[in-house]
Design a protein around this motif. Structure first.
Motif, PDB file in Angstrom:
ATOM      1  N   LEU A  29       0.834  -1.200   0.000  1.00 61.10           N
ATOM      2  CA  LEU A  29       0.000   0.000   0.000  1.00 61.10           C
ATOM      3  C   LEU A  29       0.872   1.254   0.000  1.00 61.10           C
ATOM      4  CD1 LEU A  29      -2.566  -1.151   2.705  1.00 61.10           C
ATOM      5  CD2 LEU A  29      -2.853  -1.199   0.215  1.00 61.10           C
ATOM      6  N   ASP A  30       0.308   2.348  -0.389  1.00 60.59           N
ATOM      7  CA  ASP A  30       1.002   3.625  -0.404  1.00 60.59           C
ATOM      8  C   ASP A  30       0.942   4.240   0.997  1.00 60.59           C
ATOM      9  OD1 ASP A  30       1.943   6.200  -0.773  1.00 60.59           O
ATOM     10  OD2 ASP A  30       0.489   6.723  -2.328  1.00 60.59           O
ATOM     11  N   PRO A  31       2.080   4.387   1.686  1.00 62.72           N
ATOM     12  CA  PRO A  31       2.058   4.953   3.042  1.00 62.72           C
ATOM     13  C   PRO A  31       1.493   6.361   3.116  1.00 62.72           C
ATOM     14  CG  PRO A  31       4.245   4.115   2.491  1.00 62.72           C
ATOM     15  CD  PRO A  31       3.414   4.026   1.248  1.00 62.72           C
ATOM     16  N   TYR A  32       1.518   7.074   1.991  1.00 65.01           N
ATOM     17  CA  TYR A  32       1.013   8.445   1.976  1.00 65.01           C
ATOM     18  C   TYR A  32      -0.496   8.510   1.725  1.00 65.01           C
ATOM     19  CZ  TYR A  32       5.865   9.748   2.110  1.00 65.01           C
ATOM     20  OH  TYR A  32       7.173   9.899   2.501  1.00 65.01           O
ATOM     21  N   ALA A  33      -1.109   7.381   1.416  1.00 65.38           N
ATOM     22  CA  ALA A  33      -2.537   7.369   1.092  1.00 65.38           C
ATOM     23  C   ALA A  33      -3.391   6.689   2.159  1.00 65.38           C
ATOM     24  CB  ALA A  33      -2.754   6.666  -0.247  1.00 65.38           C
ATOM     25  N   VAL A  34      -2.766   6.079   3.154  1.00 66.10           N
ATOM     26  CA  VAL A  34      -3.529   5.371   4.186  1.00 66.10           C
ATOM     27  C   VAL A  34      -3.371   6.067   5.532  1.00 66.10           C
ATOM     28  CG1 VAL A  34      -3.343   3.147   3.010  1.00 66.10           C
ATOM     29  CG2 VAL A  34      -1.630   3.782   4.700  1.00 66.10           C
TER      30      VAL A  34
END
Length: 181
Positions: A29-34
């Motif tokens: 997953l994208d750490p900046y989107a969760v």
């Protein structure tokens, strides 16, 4: 001490942001989107740090939050103790100070960043926590801090070439204490 603080029911240390981002990254997953907004955390903040900090925390990500935070803080404190004791043990009284205990209770990066400033080979870590790391690196510039930090930033682009733009976009959403960027 850090483990005891982090195991308090309903308490989530500052370290949660890094731990959650590293776990998200490991799961593709994208750490900046969760955000850790679901149970049991209920924290709605996005990730506000450069991607190299995610990579530094990856080894701790498989552990439960309190254990991961305590291990991270223990390694950071060990490196700081090594740096402080090179000329004797008098400086180790720092570990009895209120700011250190506060950092332990929150799983903060301060001991690791201080170790990075005092141990030139770790200077590249300043890029992981730029709000304090860059200031300290500028106060005591070393080749490891400058060239190593630049190399880490460039290498981190191999994992996600767009992370700088995502990071800046998240910074723009920060409330409470807006960043100077």
């Amino acid at each position: 001490l850090a483990l005891a603080f982090m195991m308090r029911r309903g308490f989530y240390p500052d370290f949660i942001a890094f731990w959650y981002a590293a776990r998200a990254f490991l799961h593709g997953l994208d750490p900046y989107a969760v955000t850790p907004s679901g149970a049991p955390y209920f924290v709605n903040d996005r990730f506000f740090y450069p991607f190299p900090s995610v990579l530094v925390v990856v080894p701790f990500a498989p552990f439960a939050l309190p254990v991961a935070g305590a291990l991270f803080f223990a390694v950071s404190s060990g490196l700081l103790a090594f740096a402080l004791s090179r000329d004797g043990y008098a400086r180790l009284t720092l570990f009895l100070s209120f700011p250190y205990v506060m950092a332990a209770s929150l799983g903060q990066w301060a001991p690791l960043i201080m170790a990075a400033v005092l141990l030139p080979g770790l200077g590249f870590l300043a890029v992981c926590k730029p709000n304090i790391g860059v200031a300290l690196a500028l106060a005591r510039p070393t080749r490891a801090a400058v060239y190593g930090g630049a190399a880490v930033l460039v290498a981190s682009l191999a994992f996600d070439v767009h992370w700088p733009m995502k990071w800046i976009a998240n910074l723009r959403t920060m409330q409470g204490h807006p960043p100077p960027l």
